[in-house]
Enzyme design. Structure first.
Site, PDB file in Angstrom:
ATOM      1  N   SER A   8       0.831  -1.207   0.000  1.00  0.00           N
ATOM      2  CA  SER A   8       0.000   0.000   0.000  1.00  0.00           C
ATOM      3  C   SER A   8       0.867   1.259   0.000  1.00  0.00           C
ATOM      4  CB  SER A   8      -0.912   0.004   1.220  1.00  0.00           C
ATOM      5  OG  SER A   8      -1.478   1.290   1.339  1.00  0.00           O
ATOM      6  N   HIS A  33      -1.041  -1.211  -4.356  1.00  0.00           N
ATOM      7  CA  HIS A  33      -2.325  -0.827  -3.773  1.00  0.00           C
ATOM      8  C   HIS A  33      -2.359   0.686  -3.553  1.00  0.00           C
ATOM      9  CE1 HIS A  33      -5.993  -1.865  -1.468  1.00  0.00           C
ATOM     10  NE2 HIS A  33      -5.620  -0.951  -0.588  1.00  0.00           N
ATOM     11  N   ASP A  35      -4.653   3.746  -2.015  1.00  0.00           N
ATOM     12  CA  ASP A  35      -5.768   4.063  -1.121  1.00  0.00           C
ATOM     13  C   ASP A  35      -6.231   5.493  -1.324  1.00  0.00           C
ATOM     14  OD1 ASP A  35      -6.147   1.691   0.619  1.00  0.00           O
ATOM     15  OD2 ASP A  35      -4.036   2.048   1.101  1.00  0.00           O
ATOM     16  N   MET A  37      -8.853   8.327  -0.185  1.00  0.00           N
ATOM     17  CA  MET A  37      -9.771   8.656   0.922  1.00  0.00           C
ATOM     18  C   MET A  37     -10.278  10.080   0.774  1.00  0.00           C
ATOM     19  SD  MET A  37      -7.527   7.196   4.056  1.00  0.00           S
ATOM     20  CE  MET A  37      -6.815   5.551   4.028  1.00  0.00           C
ATOM     21  N   HIS A  66      -8.125   1.296  -4.349  1.00  0.00           N
ATOM     22  CA  HIS A  66      -9.118   1.080  -3.281  1.00  0.00           C
ATOM     23  C   HIS A  66      -9.761   2.432  -2.959  1.00  0.00           C
ATOM     24  CE1 HIS A  66      -9.699  -0.067   1.274  1.00  0.00           C
ATOM     25  NE2 HIS A  66     -10.846   0.053   0.649  1.00  0.00           N
ATOM     26  N   MET A  68     -12.032   4.754  -0.975  1.00  0.00           N
ATOM     27  CA  MET A  68     -12.773   4.961   0.270  1.00  0.00           C
ATOM     28  C   MET A  68     -13.426   6.327   0.151  1.00  0.00           C
ATOM     29  SD  MET A  68      -9.899   3.308   2.722  1.00  0.00           S
ATOM     30  CE  MET A  68      -8.698   3.404   1.416  1.00  0.00           C
ATOM     31  N   MET A 137     -11.962  -5.764   4.514  1.00  0.00           N
ATOM     32  CA  MET A 137     -11.196  -4.886   5.400  1.00  0.00           C
ATOM     33  C   MET A 137     -11.014  -5.582   6.748  1.00  0.00           C
ATOM     34  SD  MET A 137     -10.266  -2.270   3.752  1.00  0.00           S
ATOM     35  CE  MET A 137      -9.436  -1.539   5.164  1.00  0.00           C
ATOM     36  N   GLY A 144      -3.393   3.603   8.015  1.00  0.00           N
ATOM     37  CA  GLY A 144      -2.450   2.485   8.026  1.00  0.00           C
ATOM     38  C   GLY A 144      -1.986   2.230   9.449  1.00  0.00           C
ATOM     39  N   GLY A 145      -1.296   1.130   9.643  1.00  0.00           N
ATOM     40  CA  GLY A 145      -0.644   0.870  10.922  1.00  0.00           C
ATOM     41  C   GLY A 145      -1.535   0.374  12.044  1.00  0.00           C
ATOM     42  N   ASP A 175      -7.137  -6.502   3.590  1.00  0.00           N
ATOM     43  CA  ASP A 175      -6.464  -5.218   3.768  1.00  0.00           C
ATOM     44  C   ASP A 175      -6.545  -4.753   5.222  1.00  0.00           C
ATOM     45  OD1 ASP A 175      -5.438  -2.665   3.454  1.00  0.00           O
ATOM     46  OD2 ASP A 175      -7.032  -1.955   2.117  1.00  0.00           O
ATOM     47  N   GLY A 176      -5.372  -4.596   5.855  1.00  0.00           N
ATOM     48  CA  GLY A 176      -5.312  -4.010   7.190  1.00  0.00           C
ATOM     49  C   GLY A 176      -4.610  -4.891   8.207  1.00  0.00           C
ATOM     50  N   GLY A 197       0.870  -2.297   4.112  1.00  0.00           N
ATOM     51  CA  GLY A 197       1.421  -0.950   4.083  1.00  0.00           C
ATOM     52  C   GLY A 197       2.610  -0.832   5.000  1.00  0.00           C
TER      53      GLY A 197
HETATM   54  C1  DX5 Z   1      -6.619   1.489   5.362  1.00  0.00           C
HETATM   55  C2  DX5 Z   1      -6.098   1.200   3.977  1.00  0.00           C
HETATM   56  C3  DX5 Z   1      -5.020   0.204   3.938  1.00  0.00           C
HETATM   57  C4  DX5 Z   1      -3.748   0.599   4.682  1.00  0.00           C
HETATM   58  C5  DX5 Z   1      -3.139  -0.666   5.197  1.00  0.00           C
HETATM   59  O1  DX5 Z   1      -7.806   2.178   5.290  1.00  0.00           O
HETATM   60  O2  DX5 Z   1      -7.142   0.703   3.159  1.00  0.00           O
HETATM   61  O3  DX5 Z   1      -4.706  -0.185   2.609  1.00  0.00           O
HETATM   62  O4  DX5 Z   1      -2.826   1.284   3.873  1.00  0.00           O
HETATM   63  O5  DX5 Z   1      -2.074  -0.345   6.030  1.00  0.00           O
HETATM   64  P1  DX5 Z   1      -1.443  -1.409   7.023  1.00  0.00           P
HETATM   65  O6  DX5 Z   1      -0.907  -2.549   6.190  1.00  0.00           O
HETATM   66  O7  DX5 Z   1      -0.348  -0.622   7.686  1.00  0.00           O
HETATM   67  O8  DX5 Z   1      -2.516  -1.863   7.964  1.00  0.00           O
HETATM   68 ZN    ZN Z   2      -6.592  -0.199   1.156  1.00  0.00          ZN
END
Ligand code: DX5
Ligand code: ZN
Length: 216
Positions: A8, A33, A35, A37, A66, A68, A137, A144-145, A175-176, A197
């Site tokens: 990501s 990937h 993201d 938002m 992706h 959001m 999800m 992330g994180g 994802d996540g 990510g």
């Molecule tokens: C969260 C995103 C993820 C995020 C994942 O809303 O959709 O793609 O980047 O990050 P990690 O792998 O750090 O959980």
């Molecule tokens: Zn994502």
């Protein structure tokens, strides 16, 4: 089953976007990937079309977008124009999933639908024959994180059964909170693509970390 890692870009260094994208390009990850938002569907804002351009230029890997964002039907075609090969929207974000599917296909990309941790897999049943991918999800979308929500593994297994019972060819992506520590469990439950990510970009050797996840 096939195993794919989709790092990501949300966790990349935006001051060195080209360098970080080229790292993925050299690595054994086959997807990238992205993201997006909007600050409405999720309590965070990431980036949009202008940032996709340098990413698209720096890699020939499969671009996995992706969304959001609310009312994804307004923008899906533009993401395909910007280079997306898979466009995934949230089932919770639109009143017209069929319109989103049609617009993505007409623009020439593959179609994914994502669900948040509290949305049951049963809500996907009617859409499965019409799409290429489900993105489960395993954290609340937005950041992330975060830590992997344990109940996600059972959801993935239930979705795998639903897809297999209907003899469909739908990819499960998760994802996540994915890392080399839980990648084996998540692949084992029936996922084929794992998004990662922070596990990739915070690793000392990101390329080696990707291999660890593939071999977990
Ligand atoms: C969260 C995103 C993820 C995020 C994942 O809303 O959709 O793609 O980047 O990050 P990690 O792998 O750090 O959980
Ligand atoms: Zn994502």
């Amino acid at each position: 089953m096939q195993r794919t890692i989709s790092p990501s870009m949300l966790s990349a260094d935006f001051g060195h976007l080209e360098r970080d994208t080229q790292m993925i390009d050299r690595s054994r990850a086959e997807w990238v990937h992205i993201d997006v938002m909007d600050g409405v569907f999720v309590p965070n804002i990431s980036f949009g079309f202008p940032v996709m351009k340098p990413i698209r230029k720096s890699t020939s890997k499969f671009l996995d977008v992706h969304l959001m964002i609310v009312e994804p039907e307004k923008y899906v075609a533009r993401f395909v124009e910007a280079g997306a090969e898979m466009v995934t929207f949230h089932l919770e974000a639109t009143d017209c999933p069929q319109k989103c599917i049609d617009l993505i296909r007409a623009a020439g990309a593959r179609v994914g639908i994502s669900i948040k941790p509290r949305t049951p897999v049963e809500s996907l049943r009617e859409w499965l024959p019409k799409i290429d991918l489900v993105l489960i999800m395993s954290v609340e979308p937005g950041f992330g994180g975060q830590s992997y929500i344990e109940g996600s593994t059972e959801k993935i297994a239930a979705l795998r059964r639903m897809i297999d019972e209907q003899n469909l060819d739908v990819i499960i992506e998760v994802d996540g909170g994915i890392s080399a520590r839980n990648a084996g469990e998540v692949f084992g439950a029936g996922a084929e693509v794992l998004v990662a990510g922070s596990a990739v970009f915070k690793a000392e050797d990101p390329e080696a970390e990707i291999i660890k996840m593939l071999e977990a």
